[in-house]
Design an enzyme around this catalytic site. Structure first.
Site: not given
Ligand SMILES: [Zn+2]
Length: 169
Positions: A45, A50, A92-93, A134-135, A138
């Site tokens: 995701g 991000q 998380c990236l 999670h998205e 963000h």
């Molecule tokens: Zn994330």
């Protein structure tokens, strides 16, 4: 060329993103770029903040592009239902190298539009429910670390600060 992903500490990750109001070529390009960045990472995701863009756009693909038809593009998503509880490891990236067990509802329903502005409703349990939450987090300027309490959170934040001071973040 893919831009490097924005990491924990950058203001754009800690600020709510603005709704999309124009469904044009620019939005299509952003979505394509986000999908490419998600697959390259690789991740399941990615949210526009991000990728350095403060808009309410997220992409999710639990197969990381390995299966066709699993890509979800969520524009202006809103959570309409949450049920149950799951306790799983989450990463998380934007917080590379760190994971933590994050409690979250086990089932989620999200209402959004797609890249063309067409309404869609997505229901997920387990990992998909976690990815959806999670998205949306963000897009509200919240990271999984903000869902942790006490020592676990402080420990990760301290390690990130140390990496940052050493120029390794
Ligand atoms: Zn994330």
């Amino acid at each position: 060329m893919l831009r490097p992903l924005v990491k924990y500490g950058a203001a754009g990750l800690h600020t709510p993103a603005a709704p999309v109001t124009t469904f044009d070529d620019e939005l299509a390009r952003l979505v394509d770029e986000m999908v490419a960045a998600m697959y390259a990472a690789p991740g399941i995701g990615l949210a526009a903040p991000q990728d350095g863009v403060p808009l309410r756009v997220s992409v999710i693909d639990l197969s990381v592009g390995k299966k066709g038809g699993e890509l979800l593009t969520l524009v202006n998503p809103e959570i309409t239902e949450l049920d149950g509880l799951q306790l799983e490891e989450e990463g998380c990236l934007s917080i590379p190298g760190f994971t933590a067990t994050v409690p979250r509802p086990d089932r989620t329903v999200v209402r959004a539009v797609d890249r063309n502005g067409r309404p869609q409703t997505i229901e997920g349990t387990g990992l998909l429910a976690r990815a959806l939450q999670h998205e949306v987090d963000h897009l509200d300027g919240r990271l999984f670390l903000d869902r942790l309490r006490g020592i676990k959170r402080d420990m990760i934040v301290r390690k990130i600060r140390k990496l940052d001071r050493a120029g390794k973040w």
